[in-house]
Design an enzyme around this catalytic site. Structure first.
Site, PDB file in Angstrom:
ATOM      1  CE1 TYR A  59       1.209  -0.350   4.420  1.00 37.14           C
ATOM      2  CE2 TYR A  59       0.253   1.823   4.151  1.00 37.14           C
ATOM      3  CZ  TYR A  59       1.070   0.672   4.936  1.00 37.14           C
ATOM      4  OH  TYR A  59       1.579   1.219   5.526  1.00 37.14           O
TER       5      TYR A  59
ATOM      6  NE  ARG B 162      -6.198 -19.834   4.284  1.00 41.92           N
ATOM      7  CZ  ARG B 162      -4.950 -20.022   5.356  1.00 41.92           C
ATOM      8  NH1 ARG B 162      -5.351 -21.617   4.702  1.00 41.92           N
ATOM      9  NH2 ARG B 162      -4.699 -19.835   5.479  1.00 41.92           N
TER      10      ARG B 162
ATOM     11  CG  HIS C 136       0.111 -20.979   3.407  1.00 44.52           C
ATOM     12  ND1 HIS C 136      -0.800 -21.688   4.061  1.00 44.52           N
ATOM     13  CD2 HIS C 136       0.402 -20.151   4.571  1.00 44.52           C
ATOM     14  CE1 HIS C 136      -1.177 -21.308   4.759  1.00 44.52           C
ATOM     15  NE2 HIS C 136      -0.172 -20.295   5.636  1.00 44.52           N
TER      16      HIS C 136
ATOM     17  CE  LYS D 188       3.504   3.055   2.974  1.00 49.31           C
ATOM     18  NZ  LYS D 188       4.102   3.760   4.398  1.00 49.31           N
TER      19      LYS D 188
ATOM     20  CD  GLU E 241       9.838   1.268  10.504  1.00 44.80           C
ATOM     21  OE1 GLU E 241       9.926   2.556   8.905  1.00 44.80           O
ATOM     22  OE2 GLU E 241       9.697   0.419  10.048  1.00 44.80           O
TER      23      GLU E 241
ATOM     24  CG  LEU F 272       8.358   1.751   4.527  1.00 43.56           C
ATOM     25  CD1 LEU F 272       8.145   0.680   3.710  1.00 43.56           C
ATOM     26  CD2 LEU F 272       7.144   2.389   5.049  1.00 43.56           C
TER      27      LEU F 272
END
Lengths: 287, 287
Positions: A33, A100, A102, A147, A180, A205
């Site tokens: 995102y 579904r 993995h 991210k 962070e 990040l």
């Protein structure tokens, strides 16, 4: 006020915006995102955010949902439709919908979702008054440079901060060094007047705001040292602040029980904040 | 064949089953799940799965979406509607829908989703022939005891295994000790004939199948040692296998480039597997 979300090719009323229950974003946190701030209807650091989105997608072997120009166009269109002058646009890409399993499936279409929110950034008291932070162990995974939407640990940390009356939680690695915040990068002005923020690596990040502020600081002749520092070093600092797309540069005036400096935002922090706000309002050019 | 999913109070055609884009499961991996196997229309280890679901919810300060009897009733109803004689039921609970903010919101309704899938468990070749596994660094977060949907690292590991022609990847901690598979617990029979599986702790999920197999083994007079072991110890073992709700007891015949024993499932593994299959088919009582 009618608000739209963008979901997989359509502008949908926000309340009706949905994804399938077998979207891998919902079942596996298999997605990435970006959050881009908007001031005066203009996206801040757009290039930096799209660059990072592409790095995140690459790191996870995910296909880009759209070309860069089309993606940019849709972002602008959603901001226009929702008449966002000041606020954020949130953009999420997941691997898509698949039975579904993995293992990353191949040949499926990525899911692309965008939403916007109006936020009155410049009237937020925390920018002028500063905030308290707490320190907590960093319990996240080893790839915080991606991210990804696997943000449960970050949510736990932010909730803990809130419970302690703090704005943010600074996460601390096994060596006692700050990595962070749960949604921000951390900066200090050390006792010996060094402006420090942790070096890049899988533990943090690469903040787009962090990048911009490093550039601005250097343009102003201020040296930035990218280096890890301990909680003790932070508690003894002269000034401290966090950066992120939505907190801009938010001064930190208390770390756990320790008051930073005089308990008010430091003078370097204030100058950097002003420069950054000027930059984000389009009042300042940078390279 | 029409299949239904259960989403927040309704039985919905599977294809139309959706959640809002601001569901915290989709944006933050803020949710938990369970997978329960079904044989002869009957759920295996139901109590154990619901117990663990409650522990996961507790660990994340999440409300249970429904009382235990109602939850159980809905699971049975979905299995009946979808006419699943052999297969799985997947159940996911997220914190619910809220405007995006890392901090856990309060006063919202959890999202509950269930789906089923038919699987012909007993004809899977891997149960009789065994599988290859690889070893990879464990890059996950520090709370793997919570069955959360933040499974991106697990997906990466499983994909890596698949790329190497392996069924599973065994994750290895900083001390060189195996934690668990990306979706299974790991067991070995050591050179000196000890049946070992890693002790409980934040590094592994407490497998419901693991629990049942420990009980069954002990009933049969076989000692189980819950203790960490290194990759080297595993490579030198006599037998190895993995357990999970969907892989039951799957023998391991190769670890990276090392053949385990004679390259076929070991005799203790086969006996344990038979006992477990009898138990899961209702042919065997345990305490």
């Amino acid at each position: 006020l009618a608000r739209y979300a963008y979901v997989d090719g359509r502008y949908t009323p926000h309340d009706a915006a949905s994804v399938h229950v077998e979207d891998r974003g919902f079942q596996f946190a298999d997605g990435v995102y970006e959050v881009v701030s908007i001031i005066g209807g203009r996206m801040i650091d757009m290039q930096g955010h799209i660059d990072r989105l592409e790095r995140s997608l690459d790191a996870l072997d995910m296909a880009a949902p759209l070309s860069r120009p089309v993606l940019t166009m849709i972002m602008r269109e959603l901001i226009a439709r929702n008449r966002v002058d000041e606020g954020i646009i949130y953009l999420q890409v997941t691997r898509g919908v698949a039975p579904r399993d993995h293992k990353f499936p191949t040949g499926i279409k990525p899911t692309l979702v965008m939403t916007t929110k109006r936020v009155d950034f410049r009237n937020q008291k925390r920018l002028s008054e500063g905030v308290k932070v707490i320190t907590i162990p960093d319990i996240r995974w080893a790839r915080c440079d991606i991210k990804a939407i696997s943000l449960l640990a970050n949510c736990m940390g932010k909730t803990q901060a809130s419970g302690a009356g703090a704005y943010e939680a600074w996460q601390v690695d096994a060596e006692g060094r700050i990595t962070e915040g749960t949604s921000s990068n951390v900066w200090i002005l050390t006792r010996d007047n060094k402006l420090k923020t942790r070096m890049l690596g899988p533990e943090i990040l690469r903040g787009v705001t962090r990048d911009s502020l490093i550039r601005i600081a250097r343009e102003e002749g201020i040296e930035v040292v990218e280096e890890a520092f301990t909680v003790e070093e932070a508690r003894e600092c002269r000034e401290a602040f966090v950066t992120s797309a939505t907190s801009f540069l938010t001064p930190v005036v208390q770390i756990d029980d320790t008051v930073v400096g005089n308990g008010v935002p430091g003078s370097l922090s204030c100058r950097l904040q002003r420069w950054y706000l000027d930059y984000s309002s389009g009042l300042r050019e940078t390279a």
